[in-house]
Design an enzyme around this catalytic site. Structure first.
Site: not given
Length: 360
Positions: A119, A141, A183, A225, A235, A240, A244, A247, A251, A264
């Protein structure tokens, strides 16, 4: 150089310095771990694992190495399950420390494992690629891919520390280094116009991995960032989401063509180009925004278009896959679009026909 990600719970530091890998034991000893587990893909392990393992042994606690195949295909539930089992066999406990040694895939995978085993256990990011050093190692993330979509299963699990050694970039494949620049340019476009100017002025030195210049771009991206993450860690408030930019297209391109066809960063530079084109067609921004962005991509040899045979044949598949994006609401497209260099907006409720204009 030290940057603090000043979250209300679990704030952490980003330490940036040439030779940082050789200082890992002193940086991590303060966590008083019961044991340490280094997670790395086989390529990075061959380069750096022995060096890091020797360094960590100085802490005086058991150190283990777990490796996996390089590439996006390792961000799978099957690989996670294998790593979970390996960690349990090696008697991981809640005082253990996981260390992600590698690029973005490793950070995402190791972070997801850390967030879920027992956990949740502590983990540290030691990014070895430019993309990971400027972006994915910071912000918490973590996640894995499904066959249907990239990064669709995951969580927010902040690292306890990020150690960045820019000297590691000298062993990085040129294509991978260049992909990381997508990026870097993203950060400039979404929130820092002077930084865009700086990249334009120092493009040649960046490609030569000039130490002072590279440290500056890494630090700037991490600072930008950190500002966003501090405002909107999960987010939740919408800020935030601007990270993206490019992206949603990118993606989908990665998934549709098969991970590895486009790296990527390459998929993101194409995605940013498509987003800027759409913004221009919607009269959200002037043509010079996309033109200037495209010229900077060209300086680094980043692609801005799908290959001719790909564009027509796979457009509908890309549009279908984009509907699986986590940002969408009630089956409508939601995209981050530029208004000028240094500023973006979130466009909601876009139709398929509208988004398709980005391919024209």
């Amino acid at each position: 150089m030290e940057i603090v990600v000043d979250l209300k719970t679990n704030p952490y530091k980003i330490l940036i310095r040439d030779g940082m890998l050789n200082e890992a034991s002193s940086a991590l000893a303060t966590f008083r771990p019961s044991s340490l587990f280094v997670l790395a893909d086989q390529h990075v392990a061959d380069l750096y694992a022995a060096r890091l393992m020797d360094e960590l042994a100085r802490i005086g606690r058991p150190v283990s190495l777990i490796t996996f195949a390089a590439g996006e295909t390792s961000k799978s539930i099957d690989e996670v399950q294998r790593i979970w089992g390996d960690l349990l066999k090696k008697q991981i406990d809640r005082q253990s420390l996981l260390i992600a040694l590698g690029g973005g895939v490793t950070g995402d995978l190791a972070g997801f494992v850390a967030a879920t085993i027992l956990r949740g256990v502590r983990y540290v990011q030691i990014p070895t690629s430019l993309l990971a050093q400027v972006d994915s190692s910071v912000g918490g993330k973590v996640g894995i891919n499904l066959a249907e979509a990239k990064n669709i299963v995951g969580s927010f699990w902040q690292p306890s520390l990020v150690l960045i050694d820019p000297a590691l970039l000298h062993t990085l494949d040129k294509r991978q280094f260049v992909a990381g620049m997508a990026e870097v340019i993203k950060y400039a476009v979404i929130m820092d116009s002077p930084f865009f100017d700086y990249i334009e002025q120092h493009a040649d030195e960046i490609q030569d991995i000039a130490p002072s210049i590279v440290i500056q771009i890494i630090a700037t991206c991490c600072q930008l960032k950190a500002q966003i993450v501090q405002q909107d860690e999960r987010e939740t408030f919408g800020k935030r989401i601007i990270l993206n930019y490019g992206h949603t297209f990118g993606h989908a391109i990665e998934q549709v063509f098969g991970y590895g066809t486009y790296l990527h960063g390459e998929a993101i530079s194409i995605g940013m180009t498509m987003a800027a084109r759409l913004a221009e067609k919607l009269k959200i921004c002037a043509p010079d925004v996309g033109d200037r962005q495209t010229r900077l991509f060209a300086r680094f040899g980043l692609p801005t278009e799908l290959r001719d045979s790909d564009r027509v044949a796979r457009q509908e598949e890309i549009l279908d896959n984009m509907l699986l994006d986590k940002k969408n609401v009630q089956g409508e497209y939601r995209l981050v679009l530029p208004t000028r260099i240094g500023e973006v907006m979130v466009a909601d409720g876009l139709s398929r026909d509208t988004v398709a204009q980005a391919f024209a």
